[in-house]
Design a protein around this motif. Sequence first.
Motif, mmCIF file in Angstrom:
data_model
loop_
_atom_site.group_PDB
_atom_site.id
_atom_site.type_symbol
_atom_site.label_atom_id
_atom_site.label_comp_id
_atom_site.label_asym_id
_atom_site.label_seq_id
_atom_site.Cartn_x
_atom_site.Cartn_y
_atom_site.Cartn_z
ATOM 1 N N GLY A 30 46.681 36.276 23.357
ATOM 2 C CA GLY A 30 46.460 35.251 22.432
ATOM 3 C C GLY A 30 46.098 33.915 23.023
ATOM 4 N N ALA A 31 45.387 34.340 24.286
ATOM 5 C CA ALA A 31 44.540 33.102 25.119
ATOM 6 C C ALA A 31 43.073 32.956 24.563
ATOM 7 C CB ALA A 31 44.659 33.289 26.350
ATOM 8 N N THR A 32 42.703 31.802 24.557
ATOM 9 C CA THR A 32 41.411 31.571 24.220
ATOM 10 C C THR A 32 40.597 31.836 25.519
ATOM 11 O OG1 THR A 32 41.894 29.848 22.744
ATOM 12 C CG2 THR A 32 39.819 29.787 23.501
ATOM 13 N N VAL A 33 39.467 32.474 25.644
ATOM 14 C CA VAL A 33 38.554 33.054 26.625
ATOM 15 C C VAL A 33 37.382 32.310 26.691
ATOM 16 C CG1 VAL A 33 37.492 34.801 27.868
ATOM 17 C CG2 VAL A 33 39.607 35.160 26.717
ATOM 18 N N THR A 34 36.956 31.520 27.659
ATOM 19 C CA THR A 34 35.532 30.986 27.481
ATOM 20 C C THR A 34 34.802 31.469 28.757
ATOM 21 O OG1 THR A 34 36.832 28.781 26.979
ATOM 22 C CG2 THR A 34 34.809 28.417 27.741
ATOM 23 N N GLU A 35 33.733 31.698 28.468
ATOM 24 C CA GLU A 35 32.736 32.169 29.738
ATOM 25 C C GLU A 35 32.238 30.969 30.518
ATOM 26 O OE1 GLU A 35 29.861 34.775 28.749
ATOM 27 O OE2 GLU A 35 30.940 36.260 27.507
ATOM 28 N N SER A 36 32.189 31.052 31.763
ATOM 29 C CA SER A 36 31.555 30.060 32.584
ATOM 30 C C SER A 36 31.151 30.384 33.848
ATOM 31 C CB SER A 36 33.068 28.996 33.047
ATOM 32 O OG SER A 36 32.619 28.046 33.808
ATOM 33 N N GLY A 46 29.704 34.783 37.162
ATOM 34 C CA GLY A 46 30.330 34.667 35.836
ATOM 35 C C GLY A 46 31.871 34.554 36.126
ATOM 36 N N GLN A 47 32.494 33.790 35.505
ATOM 37 C CA GLN A 47 33.845 33.741 35.314
ATOM 38 C C GLN A 47 34.479 33.553 33.935
ATOM 39 O OE1 GLN A 47 34.764 30.056 37.741
ATOM 40 N NE2 GLN A 47 35.228 31.381 39.289
ATOM 41 N N ILE A 57 45.497 28.812 32.062
ATOM 42 C CA ILE A 57 46.594 29.757 32.489
ATOM 43 C C ILE A 57 45.810 30.908 33.605
ATOM 44 C CG2 ILE A 57 47.965 29.725 30.253
ATOM 45 C CD1 ILE A 57 46.829 32.353 29.665
ATOM 46 N N ASP A 58 44.583 31.076 33.646
ATOM 47 C CA ASP A 58 43.967 31.893 34.555
ATOM 48 C C ASP A 58 42.476 31.655 34.422
ATOM 49 O OD1 ASP A 58 44.084 34.056 36.481
ATOM 50 O OD2 ASP A 58 43.623 35.756 34.797
ATOM 51 N N ILE A 59 41.894 32.375 35.771
ATOM 52 C CA ILE A 59 40.543 32.200 35.650
ATOM 53 C C ILE A 59 40.132 33.455 36.593
ATOM 54 C CG2 ILE A 59 38.387 31.190 36.854
ATOM 55 C CD1 ILE A 59 39.712 28.615 36.686
ATOM 56 N N GLU A 60 39.322 34.397 36.163
ATOM 57 C CA GLU A 60 38.996 35.442 36.682
ATOM 58 C C GLU A 60 37.367 36.004 36.633
ATOM 59 O OE1 GLU A 60 40.057 38.962 33.345
ATOM 60 O OE2 GLU A 60 41.459 38.180 34.604
ATOM 61 N N GLY A 61 36.871 36.851 37.254
ATOM 62 C CA GLY A 61 35.427 37.179 37.278
ATOM 63 C C GLY A 61 35.191 37.890 35.909
ATOM 64 N N ASN A 62 33.792 37.471 35.564
ATOM 65 C CA ASN A 62 33.560 38.282 34.237
ATOM 66 C C ASN A 62 32.914 39.626 34.440
ATOM 67 O OD1 ASN A 62 32.316 38.804 31.935
ATOM 68 N ND2 ASN A 62 31.369 36.703 31.495
ATOM 69 N N GLY A 70 31.962 40.984 37.560
ATOM 70 C CA GLY A 70 33.645 40.861 37.726
ATOM 71 C C GLY A 70 34.346 40.517 39.068
ATOM 72 N N THR A 71 33.428 40.728 40.328
ATOM 73 C CA THR A 71 33.938 40.388 41.352
ATOM 74 C C THR A 71 33.785 38.948 41.756
ATOM 75 O OG1 THR A 71 31.737 40.654 42.399
ATOM 76 C CG2 THR A 71 33.313 42.487 42.283
ATOM 77 N N LEU A 72 34.621 38.304 42.528
ATOM 78 C CA LEU A 72 34.478 37.015 42.767
ATOM 79 C C LEU A 72 34.783 36.826 44.304
ATOM 80 C CD1 LEU A 72 36.556 35.185 40.167
ATOM 81 C CD2 LEU A 72 34.106 35.087 40.456
ATOM 82 N N CYS A 73 34.091 35.769 45.048
ATOM 83 C CA CYS A 73 34.479 35.703 46.549
ATOM 84 C C CYS A 73 35.515 34.867 46.763
ATOM 85 C CB CYS A 73 33.247 34.746 47.110
ATOM 86 S SG CYS A 73 33.090 33.076 46.710
ATOM 87 N N PRO A 74 36.349 34.700 47.943
ATOM 88 C CA PRO A 74 37.472 34.152 47.969
ATOM 89 C C PRO A 74 37.366 32.601 47.409
ATOM 90 C CG PRO A 74 36.742 35.248 50.005
ATOM 91 C CD PRO A 74 35.717 35.481 49.179
ATOM 92 N N LYS A 75 36.430 32.113 47.607
ATOM 93 C CA LYS A 75 36.515 30.483 46.838
ATOM 94 C C LYS A 75 36.469 30.602 45.324
ATOM 95 C CE LYS A 75 34.179 27.228 48.518
ATOM 96 N NZ LYS A 75 32.900 26.516 49.158
#
Length: 177
Positions: A30-36, A46-47, A57-62, A70-75
Motif C-alpha cells: 500500500g505504499a507509494t513508490v517513487t523512483e529516485s 537508482g533508488q 517508510i523505506d529506501i532501497e536499491g532499484n 538494485g544494489t547500493l553501497c553502504p552510504k
Amino acid sequence: MPDAPDWPRSPLSREPFSPQSVHKASRLRGATVTESVCPYCAVGCGQLIYTKGGKLIDIEGNPESPINEGTLCPKGANAFQLAVNPHRATQVLYRAPYSDHWETRSLDWALDQIAQRVKTVRDADFVERNEQGRLLNAVRSIGTLGGATIDNEENYLIKKLFAGGLGVISIENQARI
C-alpha cells in the motif's frame, strides 16, 4: 529425523510458516513508490523511495536500474536511516566567532547571512579589468562545488548564477572529478 512442527503451510509453497507469520504482510504493501537517484556520488544509482501517509517508510536499491541493478553501497543503503535519524540536525545552528556554544537561528537569517557574506567578499575582490585593460569581471576568492547527482539543468543554472551573475571563476562539479 524429528517431525516438522505442525505449522500452517502456504498454499503457494511447501514451506512451513509459523502462526505469527501467516497473518503478517509486507510493511511496504500500500505504499507509494517513487523512483529516485542516490544523492551521494557520481555513479547515480537508482533508488526506490517508499512513503505511506506522507511519511518515509523505506529506501532501497532499484532492481530495474541499469546502473546498480538494485544494489547500493553502504552510504546509499543507509539513506533511509540518515533521513529518519532522530539525531539529524533540522534547524540552523550558528556559532559566533570565539563563542563556546551553538545558537538556533532561522533559515531566513542564515540565507541572509550567506548572501551578505558572498556580497562582501565579491565586492572586496571583484576584478573588472586586468592590467592590460582586458575585461574580466572575475572573482577568484569564491568557488563552488556541485554535487554529483545534480542534473544538467541545475548545473546550467549554477554556472549561470556563479559565473555570469557573480563572476566566480572556480566552478567545479563532483561528477567531473
